[in-house]
Motif scaffolding. Sequence first.
Motif, PDB file in Angstrom:
ATOM      1  N   UNK A   1       0.828  -1.206   0.000  1.00 27.19           N
ATOM      2  CA  UNK A   1       0.000   0.000   0.000  1.00 27.19           C
ATOM      3  C   UNK A   1       0.865   1.259   0.000  1.00 27.19           C
ATOM      4  N   UNK A   2       1.963   1.226   0.731  1.00 25.60           N
ATOM      5  CA  UNK A   2       2.857   2.387   0.773  1.00 25.60           C
ATOM      6  C   UNK A   2       3.461   2.652  -0.607  1.00 25.60           C
ATOM      7  N   UNK A   3       3.870   1.592  -1.295  1.00 21.58           N
ATOM      8  CA  UNK A   3       4.418   1.761  -2.648  1.00 21.58           C
ATOM      9  C   UNK A   3       3.321   2.260  -3.594  1.00 21.58           C
ATOM     10  N   UNK A   4       2.113   1.725  -3.434  1.00 24.65           N
ATOM     11  CA  UNK A   4       0.960   2.138  -4.237  1.00 24.65           C
ATOM     12  C   UNK A   4       0.685   3.635  -4.073  1.00 24.65           C
ATOM     13  N   UNK A   5       0.663   4.118  -2.827  1.00 25.61           N
ATOM     14  CA  UNK A   5       0.416   5.544  -2.596  1.00 25.61           C
ATOM     15  C   UNK A   5       1.587   6.395  -3.085  1.00 25.61           C
ATOM     16  N   UNK A   6       2.800   5.850  -3.004  1.00 21.75           N
ATOM     17  CA  UNK A   6       3.974   6.577  -3.499  1.00 21.75           C
ATOM     18  C   UNK A   6       3.882   6.806  -4.997  1.00 21.75           C
ATOM     19  N   UNK A   7       3.551   5.750  -5.737  1.00 21.38           N
ATOM     20  CA  UNK A   7       3.424   5.876  -7.192  1.00 21.38           C
ATOM     21  C   UNK A   7       2.264   6.814  -7.541  1.00 21.38           C
ATOM     22  N   UNK A   8       1.170   6.715  -6.787  1.00 24.81           N
ATOM     23  CA  UNK A   8       0.048   7.624  -7.008  1.00 24.81           C
ATOM     24  C   UNK A   8       0.445   9.074  -6.795  1.00 24.81           C
ATOM     25  N   UNK A   9       1.224   9.320  -5.749  1.00 23.83           N
ATOM     26  CA  UNK A   9       1.704  10.674  -5.467  1.00 23.83           C
ATOM     27  C   UNK A   9       2.595  11.184  -6.592  1.00 23.83           C
ATOM     28  N   UNK A  10       3.478  10.324  -7.079  1.00 26.07           N
ATOM     29  CA  UNK A  10       4.362  10.705  -8.181  1.00 26.07           C
ATOM     30  C   UNK A  10       3.535  11.042  -9.427  1.00 26.07           C
ATOM     31  N   UNK A  11       2.490  10.249  -9.673  1.00 30.74           N
ATOM     32  CA  UNK A  11       1.634  10.500 -10.837  1.00 30.74           C
ATOM     33  C   UNK A  11       0.962  11.867 -10.731  1.00 30.74           C
TER      34      UNK A  11
ATOM     35  N   UNK B   1       3.938   9.330 -17.999  1.00 32.22           N
ATOM     36  CA  UNK B   1       2.702   9.376 -17.211  1.00 32.22           C
ATOM     37  C   UNK B   1       1.891   8.100 -17.406  1.00 32.22           C
ATOM     38  N   UNK B   2       1.839   7.615 -18.638  1.00 29.64           N
ATOM     39  CA  UNK B   2       1.141   6.359 -18.930  1.00 29.64           C
ATOM     40  C   UNK B   2       1.745   5.194 -18.150  1.00 29.64           C
ATOM     41  N   UNK B   3       3.069   5.136 -18.087  1.00 27.04           N
ATOM     42  CA  UNK B   3       3.746   4.067 -17.340  1.00 27.04           C
ATOM     43  C   UNK B   3       3.453   4.157 -15.845  1.00 27.04           C
ATOM     44  N   UNK B   4       3.331   5.377 -15.338  1.00 30.63           N
ATOM     45  CA  UNK B   4       2.982   5.558 -13.921  1.00 30.63           C
ATOM     46  C   UNK B   4       1.577   5.023 -13.645  1.00 30.63           C
ATOM     47  N   UNK B   5       0.649   5.287 -14.563  1.00 28.70           N
ATOM     48  CA  UNK B   5      -0.710   4.764 -14.404  1.00 28.70           C
ATOM     49  C   UNK B   5      -0.722   3.240 -14.427  1.00 28.70           C
ATOM     50  N   UNK B   6       0.013   2.651 -15.349  1.00 30.93           N
ATOM     51  CA  UNK B   6       0.076   1.191 -15.440  1.00 30.93           C
ATOM     52  C   UNK B   6       0.691   0.587 -14.175  1.00 30.93           C
ATOM     53  N   UNK B   7       1.736   1.226 -13.657  1.00 33.85           N
ATOM     54  CA  UNK B   7       2.380   0.743 -12.433  1.00 33.85           C
ATOM     55  C   UNK B   7       1.434   0.837 -11.255  1.00 33.85           C
ATOM     56  N   UNK B   8       0.722   1.954 -11.139  1.00 36.13           N
ATOM     57  CA  UNK B   8      -0.228   2.127 -10.039  1.00 36.13           C
ATOM     58  C   UNK B   8      -1.355   1.109 -10.118  1.00 36.13           C
ATOM     59  N   UNK B   9      -1.793   0.821 -11.334  1.00 37.01           N
ATOM     60  CA  UNK B   9      -2.848  -0.175 -11.533  1.00 37.01           C
ATOM     61  C   UNK B   9      -2.358  -1.571 -11.155  1.00 37.01           C
ATOM     62  N   UNK B  10      -1.129  -1.907 -11.534  1.00 39.57           N
ATOM     63  CA  UNK B  10      -0.558  -3.209 -11.179  1.00 39.57           C
ATOM     64  C   UNK B  10      -0.429  -3.355  -9.666  1.00 39.57           C
TER      65      UNK B  10
ATOM     66  N   UNK C   1      -9.754   3.587 -19.611  1.00 35.30           N
ATOM     67  CA  UNK C   1     -10.421   4.898 -19.665  1.00 35.30           C
ATOM     68  C   UNK C   1      -9.398   6.018 -19.490  1.00 35.30           C
ATOM     69  N   UNK C   2      -8.503   5.833 -18.518  1.00 35.55           N
ATOM     70  CA  UNK C   2      -7.476   6.841 -18.269  1.00 35.55           C
ATOM     71  C   UNK C   2      -6.564   7.008 -19.486  1.00 35.55           C
ATOM     72  N   UNK C   3      -6.221   5.898 -20.127  1.00 37.53           N
ATOM     73  CA  UNK C   3      -5.356   5.974 -21.308  1.00 37.53           C
ATOM     74  C   UNK C   3      -6.091   6.568 -22.511  1.00 37.53           C
ATOM     75  N   UNK C   4      -7.383   6.400 -22.550  1.00 44.93           N
ATOM     76  CA  UNK C   4      -8.157   7.047 -23.608  1.00 44.93           C
ATOM     77  C   UNK C   4      -8.054   8.568 -23.474  1.00 44.93           C
ATOM     78  N   UNK C   5      -8.112   9.069 -22.243  1.00 47.74           N
ATOM     79  CA  UNK C   5      -7.983  10.519 -22.042  1.00 47.74           C
ATOM     80  C   UNK C   5      -6.571  11.000 -22.395  1.00 47.74           C
TER      81      UNK C   5
END
Length: 298
Positions: free
Chosen positions: A179-189, A222-231, A257-261
């Motif tokens: 969860x900490x890594x998840x929130x970290x990647x989200x923050x970076x995004x 940014x796309x890679x950050x989204x994919x990492x956060x999703x994983x 949906x996010x990648x469509x935007x």
Amino acid sequence: MINKTLTAAKRFHFYQRERFPILLLALSLLPAVLSSGTIISVHPTIFQGVLALIASIAYLLHIRVIDEHRDFGHDNQHHKTRPIQNGSISKRELQYADIASIFILIVIAYIAGSWALIIMAIMLVYSYLAGKEFFIGEKIRLHFFIYNSVNLVQMLLMQLFVYAIFANPFPFTTLVWAHFIFTTVGTIAFEFIRKLKRPGDDGTGKDTYTWYIGFRNSLVIYSLLLLTNTALFFWITTLISPHIIYMLILSLILVLIAHFTIFVHWAKKTHLTDQLMQLSLLLLYGIYNIVIFLLLLK
């Protein structure tokens, strides 16, 4: 005295609309606070959640005020329409807001316990050093990515502080680390998309990612950050839920949906598509956190 207080309050209200939208921040932070509570504690309380939300806003305000003071000269040259630069609020008035935010942090840390007090002290010391640019000034500013990375550490400390509000001490389990890594990647995004500008909107300050790596490359990262956060979200759900296939479907739908935007913004490059891309990140990250919260809610 009352008139001065009212005037200062009005000035701060204008300032927060422009530079620190409290309501939007609260709505953005709430899902992460909820998931943090259920990740770290078996029985999180509403009171703890309220404290964590208030503390997060107070610390972000503290960092914002420090940034305003540190970047004053730079903003005078490159961002002349910002509230301090156009006279809407003074540095002294913002300093009063900062003192109030620090007081709030200290009180909440005292209520939460020893771990929160220790982390809070580290947070304040680090923010002081960041405000002084670690006493090396322009040398660190010349390295844009390093400069942003060392300032991002403040967000990671804030996440630890949120954990400490819910549990004193908090456990270092695989789930907590995930969860900490998840929130970290989200923050970076969020930090990345904030400084991802359309071609021609970079200004002269050399303070955006698109200035250094270009619009297209910024969208790729940014796309890679989204994919990492999703994983990472999917990994967390596999640790707490037997409904893996449903979580996989949800993850794929949201990230598509996010990648469509992202694609639409790459094609159109308008202010509206920029806002749409940012909104999709808010929804994606918010839904991920709410789902974690609901899966763990007992």
